[in-house]
Design a protein around this motif. Structure first.
Motif, short mmCIF file in Angstrom:
data_model
loop_
_atom_site.label_atom_id
_atom_site.label_comp_id
_atom_site.label_asym_id
_atom_site.label_seq_id
_atom_site.Cartn_x
_atom_site.Cartn_y
_atom_site.Cartn_z
N GLY A 1 0.81 -1.21 0.00
CA GLY A 1 0.00 0.00 0.00
C GLY A 1 0.84 1.26 0.00
O GLY A 1 0.57 2.21 -0.75
N PHE A 2 1.88 1.27 0.83
CA PHE A 2 2.76 2.44 0.88
C PHE A 2 3.53 2.60 -0.43
O PHE A 2 3.60 3.71 -0.98
N LEU A 3 4.11 1.52 -0.91
CA LEU A 3 4.92 1.62 -2.12
C LEU A 3 4.08 1.92 -3.36
O LEU A 3 4.55 2.60 -4.28
N TYR A 4 2.84 1.45 -3.40
CA TYR A 4 1.97 1.75 -4.53
C TYR A 4 1.68 3.24 -4.61
O TYR A 4 1.57 3.80 -5.70
N SER A 5 1.58 3.88 -3.43
CA SER A 5 1.35 5.33 -3.43
C SER A 5 2.56 6.09 -3.96
O SER A 5 2.44 7.22 -4.44
N VAL A 6 3.74 5.46 -3.88
CA VAL A 6 4.95 6.06 -4.45
C VAL A 6 5.02 5.77 -5.94
O VAL A 6 5.29 6.64 -6.77
N GLY B 1 -8.45 5.56 0.88
CA GLY B 1 -7.38 5.70 -0.09
C GLY B 1 -6.41 4.54 -0.08
O GLY B 1 -6.64 3.50 0.54
N ASP B 2 -5.25 4.75 -0.77
CA ASP B 2 -4.29 3.66 -0.99
C ASP B 2 -3.71 3.11 0.30
O ASP B 2 -3.58 1.89 0.48
N ILE B 3 -3.34 3.98 1.23
CA ILE B 3 -2.70 3.50 2.47
C ILE B 3 -3.70 2.75 3.33
O ILE B 3 -3.39 1.68 3.88
N ALA B 4 -4.92 3.29 3.46
CA ALA B 4 -5.95 2.57 4.21
C ALA B 4 -6.28 1.25 3.55
O ALA B 4 -6.54 0.24 4.22
N PRO C 1 3.91 2.02 -8.65
CA PRO C 1 3.86 0.56 -8.75
C PRO C 1 5.17 -0.06 -9.21
O PRO C 1 5.49 -1.18 -8.82
N ASP C 2 5.93 0.66 -10.03
CA ASP C 2 7.21 0.10 -10.48
C ASP C 2 8.17 -0.09 -9.32
O ASP C 2 8.91 -1.08 -9.26
N ILE C 3 8.15 0.85 -8.36
CA ILE C 3 8.99 0.72 -7.16
C ILE C 3 8.54 -0.50 -6.35
O ILE C 3 9.37 -1.29 -5.86
N ALA C 4 7.23 -0.65 -6.20
CA ALA C 4 6.71 -1.78 -5.42
C ALA C 4 7.11 -3.11 -6.05
O ALA C 4 7.55 -4.04 -5.36
N TYR C 5 6.98 -3.22 -7.34
CA TYR C 5 7.34 -4.47 -8.02
C TYR C 5 8.85 -4.73 -7.94
O TYR C 5 9.28 -5.89 -7.86
#
Length: 413
Positions: free
Chosen positions: A161-166, A251-254, A168-172
């Motif tokens: 959730g946190f990384l997606y808000s930054v 939102g994304d984090i929640a 999606p490429d970072i999260a992956y």
């Protein structure tokens, strides 16, 4: 029965759990972002279900091959190879997300390859624990594995959730790094019991033995089909992105925390099971917790309150954890080691059906009936399934302790 501290003295147990933790955090992170990304692009619950279907189909297609490979080759090396495959899928998702995508078909293609990697990985990796400790210590290893696996189901979604808000490429990219890092400890595992591998040439008959064993062993058929039908109809987790957006308005984090709620419930229960494992009334306990799973799903489907939804998911996952612990102990205890990979492959299809195919069913039901009816109705069906299995499978209901279980001779089934 050995306690957790005694079992953790084995270096191979620690290495196996470390590999599990790294891979499971990476996988949970990846799936959290993948489901959210496809829903954000299309806004259609059905596409969430189609992602689940894309992950399930390879498990069905590869069920015979994956089990045979797990029983024929070194399970550590097979696990490492397909962990590498999962890492490659995460790298492909990095490239997709960095290209400012508009089309979603590449996500379905990558999800299919990811499902194929999972299908080949699961029987090999899940057949390793019986070989790294003595049989008396095995139920405790199952408890530690489930605690590790479900603890990862907290960290992965929250991180996702946190990384997606930054981005999606970072999260992956983080998911890829975790999957690749999990390869080293699994290769370092040392067996304390002999690995009885297949030596015969590949044949359809040998590949089918796992399916025959499950079909002819009532207690194994009961525990894995109960999981299939319960989570197939009660699998609300896949619809969390839609619930978070449309019914709870967060939102994304929640959303990341809501996606982590099942992990919190499961990990809490796993810790409890590691301290106080189920020792009596094993079969009856399994049936009761599946009923609780269904009731919690009904609450999640009805509520519009974020706190109630969060707590409902915690309860659902805690009940599912007890079910996973009991099933994860029963199946290896009654399965001969030389057949364990093939039986685990069949079990993996049941589990895959209850998760990925369940995600597809949830998506279709949500499109047809709306989110509340799709989720709450599925929970109600799950309660009915638990009651029916108590009648249909008396051998399961009557299981009292794990100690009374022993491998079933192939000739007797």
């Amino acid at each position: 029965m050995a306690n957790a501290r005694q079992v953790l003295r084995h270096a191979s147990v620690r290495r196996y759990l470390l590999s599990t933790a790294l891979a499971a955090v990476g996988h949970n992170l990846l799936v959290t972002v993948l489901f959210k990304q496809v829903f954000d692009i299309t806004g259609d619950e059905l596409d969430i279900g189609l992602i689940g279907l894309a992950q399930f189909v390879p498990a069905l297609l590869l069920v015979l091959a994956s089990g045979w490979v797990a029983d024929r080759f070194d399970r550590r090396r097979v696990s490492a190879l397909f962990l590498l495959g999962r890492g490659a899928c995460a790298v492909a998702l990095v490239a997709y997300s960095a290209s400012q995508p508009g089309a979603v078909w590449p996500l379905f293609a990558i999800a299919f390859v990811l499902g194929a990697s999972d299908a080949m990985l699961s029987p090999a990796r899940r057949s390793i624990p019986p070989l790294i400790v003595e049989q008396a210590e095995f139920p405790q290893v199952v408890a530690l594995w489930t605690a590790t696996f479900t603890g990862s189901a907290i960290v992965g979604p929250v991180l996702g959730g946190f990384l997606y808000s930054v981005g999606p490429d970072i999260a992956y990219a983080v998911a890829a790094a975790l999957e690749l890092a999990s390869i080293v400890p699994i290769l370092a595992v040392v067996y304390v019991r002999d690995e009885e591998r297949l030596t015969d040439r590949p044949s359809l008959s040998a590949a089918m033995e796992g399916l025959h064993f499950v079909r002819r062993t009532p207690i194994v058929l009961a525990v894995i089909s109960l999981d299939l039908f319960a989570v197939l109809f009660g699998g609300a987790i896949a619809l969390i992105p839609a619930v978070a957006s449309e019914r709870l308005g967060v939102g994304d984090i929640a959303y990341g925390w809501l996606r982590a709620a099942p992990g919190i419930g499961a990990a809490t229960m796993a810790v409890w099971l590691a301290i106080r494992p189920v020792q009596r009334h094993v079969g009856a306990t399994l049936l009761v917790v599946v009923g609780v799973f269904g009731a919690g799903t009904m609450v999640f489907g009805i509520t519009r309150n974020y706190t109630v939804a969060f707590l409902a998911l915690v309860v659902v996952a805690a009940a599912d954890m007890v079910s996973m612990y009991i099933r994860g102990s029963i199946v290896p205890l009654v399965t001969p080691n030389e057949q364990l990979g093939r039986v685990t492959a069949v079990e993996g299809v049941f589990i895959g059906a209850s998760n990925e195919l369940g995600a597809f069913e949830s998506g279709v039901a949500a499109r047809a009936f709306g989110l509340p009816w799709a989720i709450a109705g599925g929970g109600f069906i799950t309660v009915l399934i638990a009651g029916s299995f108590a009648v249909l499978f008396p051998s399961l209901r009557r299981v009292d302790t794990f100690d009374e279980l022993e491998p079933v001779s192939p000739s007797s089934v």
